[in-house]
Design a protein around this motif. Structure first.
Motif, PDB file in Angstrom:
ATOM      1  N   GLU A 109      30.896  42.114  36.146  1.00 42.93           N
ATOM      2  CA  GLU A 109      32.279  42.478  35.821  1.00 42.93           C
ATOM      3  C   GLU A 109      32.399  43.912  35.302  1.00 42.93           C
ATOM      4  N   GLN A 110      31.298  44.504  34.848  1.00 43.90           N
ATOM      5  CA  GLN A 110      31.331  45.904  34.407  1.00 43.90           C
ATOM      6  C   GLN A 110      31.366  46.865  35.586  1.00 43.90           C
TER       7      GLN A 110
ATOM      8  N   ASN B 115      36.016  46.065  39.900  1.00 45.46           N
ATOM      9  CA  ASN B 115      37.357  46.012  39.329  1.00 45.46           C
ATOM     10  C   ASN B 115      37.813  44.552  39.313  1.00 45.46           C
ATOM     11  N   ASP B 116      38.959  44.291  38.719  1.00 41.54           N
ATOM     12  CA  ASP B 116      39.422  42.894  38.558  1.00 41.54           C
ATOM     13  C   ASP B 116      39.559  42.178  39.894  1.00 41.54           C
TER      14      ASP B 116
ATOM     15  N   HIS C 151      36.046  41.536  41.352  1.00 40.41           N
ATOM     16  CA  HIS C 151      35.367  40.502  40.576  1.00 40.41           C
ATOM     17  C   HIS C 151      35.928  39.119  40.897  1.00 40.41           C
ATOM     18  N   ALA C 152      37.247  39.009  41.014  1.00 36.07           N
ATOM     19  CA  ALA C 152      37.862  37.722  41.349  1.00 36.07           C
ATOM     20  C   ALA C 152      37.401  37.244  42.725  1.00 36.07           C
TER      21      ALA C 152
ATOM     22  N   TYR D 265      34.597  38.116  44.277  1.00 31.91           N
ATOM     23  CA  TYR D 265      33.171  37.804  44.136  1.00 31.91           C
ATOM     24  C   TYR D 265      33.010  36.404  43.547  1.00 31.91           C
ATOM     25  N   MET D 266      33.719  36.115  42.466  1.00 34.24           N
ATOM     26  CA  MET D 266      33.596  34.822  41.808  1.00 34.24           C
ATOM     27  C   MET D 266      34.154  33.690  42.678  1.00 34.24           C
TER      28      MET D 266
END
Length: 151
Positions: free
Chosen positions: A12-13, A16-17, A20-21, A23-24
């Motif tokens: 997450e570092q 970007n949001d 990351h969303a 990816y998850m």
């Protein structure tokens, strides 16, 4: 997949949001599927589920310490085994017994179906591979971690 984004933990570092969303969203079902399969294996073999998952965690953690997955699956032979990346007259030394082999001898052993292991600069000759492969996985990983020490 050239031009990969190099992402270190925690992801997450580095994402970007939105990244990351996404990816998850891809990551979560894989984890859930893995847990389902590990629980199924534990139940099948009458093993405590928590310990089965901890066992997998230790084995997978050790794999991440001694292995790289950078080129995983990209250089596979038709039989599904990774090709030996050494060729010619190069000397290859067994990481367990120290016996020297040429790349041609290793290739010949592969063609004859003799089991051996060649990964990340470590080589186990056919004579050492069989007893090594019969050890419990924890012992295999401990041995793999210590291979090459004292050289």
């Amino acid at each position: 997949m050239k031009n990969k984004k190099i992402v270190h933990l925690p992801v997450e570092q580095y994402l970007n949001d939105k990244e990351h969303a996404a990816y998850m969203e891809d990551f979560t079902p894989i984890v859930n599927d893995l847990i389902d399969k590990l629980v199924g294996i534990a139940d099948k073999h009458n093993v405590d589920r928590d310990n089965a998952i901890k066992h997998f965690s230790v084995i997978f953690g050790t794999m991440t310490e001694i292995s790289t997955f950078q080129d995983y699956g990209e250089a596979e032979a038709p039989d599904g085994h990774l090709e030996c990346s050494v060729s010619g007259d190069a000397d290859i030394q067994c990481s367990m017994c120290g016996e020297q082999y040429t790349a041609d001898e290793v290739k010949e052993a592969a063609e004859m179906g003799e089991p051996f292991q060649f990964y990340d600069g470590k080589f186990l000759c056919p004579d050492c591979y069989d007893p090594y492969s019969r050890r419990p996985l924890e012992e295999q990983f401990e041995t793999a971690l210590s291979m090459g020490e004292g050289e």
